[in-house]
Design an enzyme around this catalytic site. Structure first.
Site: not given
Ligand code: 5GP
Ligand code: ZN
Length: 110
Positions: A29, A97, A45, A6, A90
């Site tokens: 990333d 995402h 979100h 966010c 994980g």
């Protein structure tokens, strides 16, 4: 809300963005697991795939459409899209995402 993605959406944390529109962002990333490692996220979100509902699923379709367009534009034809759900799988960031991985995948997952 104390959510790093966010904060990236809000511009409160820096990121290297490849694509952005009203609904989503794609950025690099910070710790790439492959030569190509992007993250595609909704601006809203949603905690993870487990938070996708009839109310918000349009954004997931939109994200996949843009993943297809962005990879095609970059000439990436072979890639993996991954979304971890829950700690044991994980997931470390509880904001939906999709990892887009290419370049060194080490064979099929299954
Ligand atoms: P997960 O482990 O939840 O499936 O994926 C979270 C991903 O977010 C990890 O690959 C991690 O490297 C990435 N990440 C965590 N913090 C940041 C950050 O502040 N900026 C960026 N660009 N990526 C991050
Ligand atoms: Zn968030």
């Amino acid at each position: 809300m104390d959510c790093i993605f966010c904060k990236i959406v809000a511009g409160e944390l820096p990121s290297t963005k490849l694509y952005e529109d009203e609904e989503m962002v794609v950025f690099q990333d910070i710790a790439p697991a492959a030569p190509v490692h992007y993250l595609a996220i909704p601006k809203a979100h949603i905690p993870g795939v487990d938070g996708i509902t009839g109310e918000n699923s349009a954004v997931a379709a939109h994200i996949f459409e843009k993943i297809a367009a962005l990879t095609a534009e970059k000439g990436i034809t072979d890639y993996r899209v991954v979304s971890n759900v829950g700690e044991q799988a994980g997931q470390t960031v509880r904001h939906l995402h999709f990892h887009i991985l290419a370049g060194r995948l080490g064979g099929p997952l299954y």
